[in-house]
Design an enzyme around this catalytic site. Sequence first.
Site, PDB file in Angstrom:
ATOM      1  N   LEU A  18       0.814  -1.208   0.000  1.00  0.00           N
ATOM      2  CA  LEU A  18       0.000   0.000   0.000  1.00  0.00           C
ATOM      3  C   LEU A  18       0.846   1.255   0.000  1.00  0.00           C
ATOM      4  CD1 LEU A  18      -2.734  -1.048   2.592  1.00  0.00           C
ATOM      5  CD2 LEU A  18      -2.955  -0.975   0.103  1.00  0.00           C
ATOM      6  N   GLY A  19       2.005   1.182   0.634  1.00  0.00           N
ATOM      7  CA  GLY A  19       2.872   2.351   0.690  1.00  0.00           C
ATOM      8  C   GLY A  19       4.022   2.115   1.643  1.00  0.00           C
ATOM      9  N   GLY A  21       7.133   4.379   4.168  1.00  0.00           N
ATOM     10  CA  GLY A  21       7.527   5.643   4.762  1.00  0.00           C
ATOM     11  C   GLY A  21       8.793   5.489   5.558  1.00  0.00           C
ATOM     12  N   GLY A  22       9.047   6.454   6.429  1.00  0.00           N
ATOM     13  CA  GLY A  22      10.282   6.451   7.175  1.00  0.00           C
ATOM     14  C   GLY A  22      10.376   5.332   8.194  1.00  0.00           C
ATOM     15  N   GLU A  25       7.027  -0.381   5.848  1.00  0.00           N
ATOM     16  CA  GLU A  25       6.079  -0.557   4.759  1.00  0.00           C
ATOM     17  C   GLU A  25       4.720  -0.985   5.308  1.00  0.00           C
ATOM     18  OE1 GLU A  25       9.136  -2.400   4.506  1.00  0.00           O
ATOM     19  OE2 GLU A  25      10.009  -0.639   3.531  1.00  0.00           O
ATOM     20  N   LYS A  41       1.414  -3.425   9.069  1.00  0.00           N
ATOM     21  CA  LYS A  41       2.529  -2.501   9.060  1.00  0.00           C
ATOM     22  C   LYS A  41       3.769  -3.231   9.562  1.00  0.00           C
ATOM     23  CE  LYS A  41       3.876   2.081  10.788  1.00  0.00           C
ATOM     24  NZ  LYS A  41       3.414   3.280  11.517  1.00  0.00           N
ATOM     25  N   ASP A 137      -1.956  14.353  16.758  1.00  0.00           N
ATOM     26  CA  ASP A 137      -1.651  14.573  15.344  1.00  0.00           C
ATOM     27  C   ASP A 137      -2.931  14.753  14.537  1.00  0.00           C
ATOM     28  OD1 ASP A 137       0.032  14.946  13.195  1.00  0.00           O
ATOM     29  OD2 ASP A 137       0.200  12.830  12.723  1.00  0.00           O
TER      30      ASP A 137
END
Length: 638
Positions: A18-19, A21-22, A25, A41, A137
Amino acid sequence: MPLRDGEQFAGYTMVRLLGSGGMGEVYLARHPRFPRFEALKVLHPDLSADRDFQQRFNREAELAAGLWHPHIVGVHDRGEFDGQLWITMDYVDGADLGELMSSRYRTGMPRDQVVAIVSAVADALDHAHRQGLLHRDVKPANVIVSQPNDGSSPRILLSDFGIARPIDDTTGLTATNMAMGTVNYSSPEQLMGAPLDGRADQYSLAATAYYLLTGVKMFANLPAVAVISAHLTAPPPVPGAIRRDLDAADPVFARALAKDPRQRFGRCSDFAAALAAQLRISAHPQSIPPTAPPAGYPGWPAPPPTHTQGPAPKRRGRALRVAAVAAAVIAVAAVAGYLAIPSDGGGHSTQNAAEAQDAARLAGQHYLEALSRGDAAAALSMGAKAPADTQWVSADTLRAQLASSPITDIAVTSAPAAPGDDPNSVQYVMLSARFGQTLSQARVALRRNGNDWKLDNATAPVNIGTPGVTNASYKAVAVFGVPANGASSIAVFPGALAVSSSNRFIDITAQAPPVLLNALTGNGSPTTIQPVATLNDKGLAAAKTAVDNDEHYCYQGVAPPPECGSLSNNDSTVSITGAGDFSKAQFAFDPNTMVVTVSGSVVYIAHSQTTATVTYNAAGTVDLTKDRPTYARPGGGR
């Protein structure tokens, strides 16, 4: 290296990436036993190997899993596999508000939709706060609009409790207590690393609501450092400055975005209810079946595929963000069908605005434009009265301000009148402009003066030093190079301040914040310059010269005057020449008195029958406020 489609991990079968990031995945994965898809995740190995991070990660998962509510989609499981931490949660496909704003609502959402969203998110946050958890957030990218595949109404979902923490936890789940949240939506106390409570989430929710209503982010188009500074010091922006039909909500945003959390609403739902009341919209609208998307709109995402082979479908930005959370997704309330924004902004018609209102608004516009082009005389003429001393509001000083912080992004809108005010005598406008990198806004009064409208104040007071405190260095302050000459307060235009010294023997610096538009209102404490005076090289040289002059006066080959005392050799007929050697002397500068205290020994070349040098044991002061600094011995001697 990312996992391949169809690969097994901790018993889950990967459907597609799906994507990333830092932190790692995120995959759409098939549950090993139940016929469902989940978001998995997988964290990077270097993070997974960090023991401190492991503790924080496990703690976050436990916090999120404990957040139960009828509309909360929970965290399912967590663990470690092949040296990598992982967590699973419900897979939610939809579009986040950031995507909807950029694709459909560039100038702001309809007010009823915003109220529905804010009310839903506020209820979710209040529930979390009652459980002792903060979100930390809240932002458009973490609010999802999702539509189930059974044709039922779309839902509003608050996502990403991955950095949630107990309200009473002061250790922090991140490396520092500073917020991990996006700075455009972070509260001042979060940015400062101060203790937090639910009112920090309220500030972020209000910042999100501001963006949804206006299509403009708070403190937009600024670097992160400038955004942080604006959150800490600039007046809260209000939506009425962007959309005139929203000015009734300005007081609500001024309170929810207050710098001091104690001045905000008690709960997020209180903010939502106040917003709904000012906009005259029900805070809890009934569920409305979704309307068909307009032509050309991509529509709602399809359910996830049930196969694992073949090319991966095109990624959706929302899927990345939803699956990237390390905690629950909250389903809270129904959202109205998507409607186009009326061309008049959806509020009252501007064609009914009174002539007086337009004239006052135009006067405010002329004032800001005069400032921006450096026309000091025109700017002063827009005020009801000129300051007693105009040295610091001259064309030269205004040009100096503009060189430091140009005035741009000028906007002036009408603002609500105070109860009981005669609109033919007094009007209120919202002034908005950017001073350098700082966005400033203020609601100011203009009063009829014959056929003109004048601001109550075209200038703002600035205090020099602390009122009531005696400090000689205050008299040496210069602003824009103009000496204050001991004035305790001066009048300036809004903008940057440049502080220097009018006394050549000392340097003066000051952490002088810019004067912003709210200073024109007269509300609150004036800007204060707190000067810091230090002895410079010229001052040190002047102090040495004063001592030399004193010794040359005293010792000229004849008996010195009584106030001079004696030298090291007690020779009353010694004569000294040249400058002294001050290598063993000390100089202590007191900015409160502008006096230098001299101590230690000074060596001079002597003309004497007994010695070639003599030593003077200094014990006196040099007054730098005098045009020619002189040395004074203890007891009042020279």
